[in-house]
Design a protein around this motif. Structure first.
Motif, mmCIF file in Angstrom:
data_model
loop_
_atom_site.group_PDB
_atom_site.id
_atom_site.type_symbol
_atom_site.label_atom_id
_atom_site.label_comp_id
_atom_site.label_asym_id
_atom_site.label_seq_id
_atom_site.Cartn_x
_atom_site.Cartn_y
_atom_site.Cartn_z
ATOM 1 N N UNK B 18 61.219 15.324 -6.531
ATOM 2 C CA UNK B 18 60.243 15.094 -5.481
ATOM 3 C C UNK B 18 59.446 16.373 -5.256
ATOM 4 N N UNK B 19 58.139 16.206 -5.138
ATOM 5 C CA UNK B 19 57.255 17.355 -4.963
ATOM 6 C C UNK B 19 56.315 17.073 -3.796
ATOM 7 N N UNK B 20 56.096 18.083 -2.966
ATOM 8 C CA UNK B 20 55.136 17.946 -1.876
ATOM 9 C C UNK B 20 54.073 19.021 -1.983
ATOM 10 N N UNK B 21 52.831 18.583 -1.944
ATOM 11 C CA UNK B 21 51.681 19.488 -1.973
ATOM 12 C C UNK B 21 51.079 19.533 -0.571
ATOM 13 N N UNK B 22 50.820 20.727 -0.105
ATOM 14 C CA UNK B 22 50.327 20.886 1.261
ATOM 15 C C UNK B 22 48.810 21.006 1.295
ATOM 16 N N UNK B 23 48.232 20.477 2.371
ATOM 17 C CA UNK B 23 46.801 20.603 2.649
ATOM 18 C C UNK B 23 46.636 20.866 4.135
ATOM 19 N N UNK B 24 45.901 21.921 4.468
ATOM 20 C CA UNK B 24 45.716 22.310 5.864
ATOM 21 C C UNK B 24 44.261 22.655 6.108
ATOM 22 N N UNK B 25 43.672 22.051 7.151
ATOM 23 C CA UNK B 25 42.274 22.365 7.479
ATOM 24 C C UNK B 25 42.160 22.761 8.941
ATOM 25 N N UNK B 26 41.244 23.692 9.180
ATOM 26 C CA UNK B 26 41.081 24.212 10.540
ATOM 27 C C UNK B 26 39.748 23.789 11.147
ATOM 28 N N UNK B 27 39.112 22.765 10.566
ATOM 29 C CA UNK B 27 37.844 22.282 11.114
ATOM 30 C C UNK B 27 38.033 21.214 12.183
ATOM 31 N N UNK B 28 39.286 20.771 12.378
ATOM 32 C CA UNK B 28 39.554 19.686 13.309
ATOM 33 C C UNK B 28 38.901 18.379 12.855
ATOM 34 N N UNK B 29 38.804 18.190 11.541
ATOM 35 C CA UNK B 29 38.249 16.958 10.985
ATOM 36 C C UNK B 29 39.272 15.833 11.074
ATOM 37 N N UNK B 30 38.794 14.662 11.474
ATOM 38 C CA UNK B 30 39.690 13.502 11.515
ATOM 39 C C UNK B 30 39.971 12.937 10.125
ATOM 40 N N UNK B 31 38.987 12.983 9.242
ATOM 41 C CA UNK B 31 39.140 12.355 7.920
ATOM 42 C C UNK B 31 39.640 13.366 6.894
ATOM 43 N N UNK B 32 40.670 12.970 6.172
ATOM 44 C CA UNK B 32 41.209 13.805 5.095
ATOM 45 C C UNK B 32 41.495 12.938 3.883
ATOM 46 N N UNK B 33 41.355 13.553 2.698
ATOM 47 C CA UNK B 33 41.419 12.811 1.439
ATOM 48 C C UNK B 33 42.203 13.617 0.401
ATOM 49 N N UNK B 34 42.900 12.915 -0.473
ATOM 50 C CA UNK B 34 43.522 13.529 -1.646
ATOM 51 C C UNK B 34 42.957 12.886 -2.907
ATOM 52 N N UNK B 35 42.574 13.759 -3.861
ATOM 53 C CA UNK B 35 42.064 13.322 -5.155
ATOM 54 C C UNK B 35 42.887 13.979 -6.266
ATOM 55 N N UNK B 36 42.882 13.334 -7.427
ATOM 56 C CA UNK B 36 43.365 13.997 -8.625
ATOM 57 C C UNK B 36 42.220 14.077 -9.626
ATOM 58 N N UNK B 37 42.222 15.177 -10.376
ATOM 59 C CA UNK B 37 41.163 15.412 -11.347
ATOM 60 C C UNK B 37 41.757 15.452 -12.737
ATOM 61 N N UNK B 38 41.280 14.572 -13.589
ATOM 62 C CA UNK B 38 41.738 14.509 -14.977
ATOM 63 C C UNK B 38 40.542 14.459 -15.897
ATOM 64 N N UNK B 39 40.697 15.059 -17.070
ATOM 65 C CA UNK B 39 39.610 15.113 -18.031
ATOM 66 C C UNK B 39 39.103 13.705 -18.337
ATOM 67 N N UNK B 40 37.795 13.531 -18.266
ATOM 68 C CA UNK B 40 37.200 12.242 -18.585
ATOM 69 C C UNK B 40 37.184 11.244 -17.446
#
Lengths: 115, 115
Positions: B18-40
């Motif tokens: 099991x792996x956890x990746x962290x994301x933290x923003x200080x803009x107080x934005x309500x909307x947050x998104x996770x993407x993956x980037x792969x060649x092509x």
């Protein structure tokens, strides 16, 4: 379904030459369009965006893009490329704020700059 | 300055962990998104959130989960890592109060290798 196509996977231009990166989209309503740039090992930086109004949009780093509804295109241009412009460029279409601001990305165009 | 950060920047793990990746923003934005980037494939949406306790599946959500316990953080968990999940992961956030001009801002990315 919404989609974005960047027909050119890789482009090489000489430093000082002009640049045009192509982007075509498929979207039923008025699109929200974005260009992002990703330098090697970096995150995505917003270059410019189009929501409405003037179809020629100015961005950072001397880039501009033109929205052409009749051609479903949003091509990115720069009159004179610098070596530091070598990066990957992504075009994206937004589903609109009333659909949660989700983005659909093209496959990206990698730009190489020859000295 | 407000910002969006991701940690770790690089991670090597083994299949099944099991792996956890962290994301933290200080803009107080309500909307947050996770993407993956792969060649092509450009960037593909994994999960997204419109606020605390809200999570939604994106285009490629199988094998991933997220939770939103506060405005600032949206951790991405790979329940049982697979080699197919080797990728670069980007977190983004946006402010729906911008209305039509809602724009996503991206973190620097996490490069994950699953052996």
């Amino acid at each position: 379904a919404q989609s974005v196509t960047q027909p050119d996977i890789h482009i090489t231009v000489s430093e000082g030459a002009s640049l045009e990166l192509r982007c075509n989209y498929s979207y039923g309503a008025t699109p929200y369009l974005f260009w992002y740039v990703q330098s090697p090992g970096q995150g995505l930086q917003l270059l410019l965006k189009y929501f409405s109004g003037d179809t020629l949009v100015q961005g950072i780093k001397g880039f501009e893009a033109e929205f052409k509804r009749s051609q479903s295109s949003f091509n990115l241009r720069k009159p004179s490329v610098h070596w530091s412009d070598a990066a990957e460029y992504f075009c994206a279409v937004g589903a609109g704020y009333n659909q949660g601001g989700k983005l659909i990305f093209g496959q990206g165009t990698e730009l190489s700059v020859k000295p | 300055d407000a910002e969006i950060t991701q940690s770790p920047r690089h991670k090597i793990t083994e299949t099944g962990r099991q792996v956890t990746l962290a994301c933290h923003q200080t803009w107080n934005h309500n909307n947050m998104f996770w993407y993956r980037q792969d060649l092509g494939h450009g960037l593909r949406l994994i999960h997204y959130s419109y606020g605390v306790q809200d999570t939604n599946k994106g285009e490629v959500s199988d094998g991933y989960s997220v939770s939103r316990s506060n405005t600032e953080d949206l951790p991405l968990t790979l329940e049982s890592a697979a080699s197919s999940q080797t990728s670069v992961y980007f977190c983004a956030s946006s402010d729906p109060r911008q209305g039509r001009e809602e724009t996503q801002y991206f973190g620097p990315g996490t490069r994950l290798l699953v052996l």
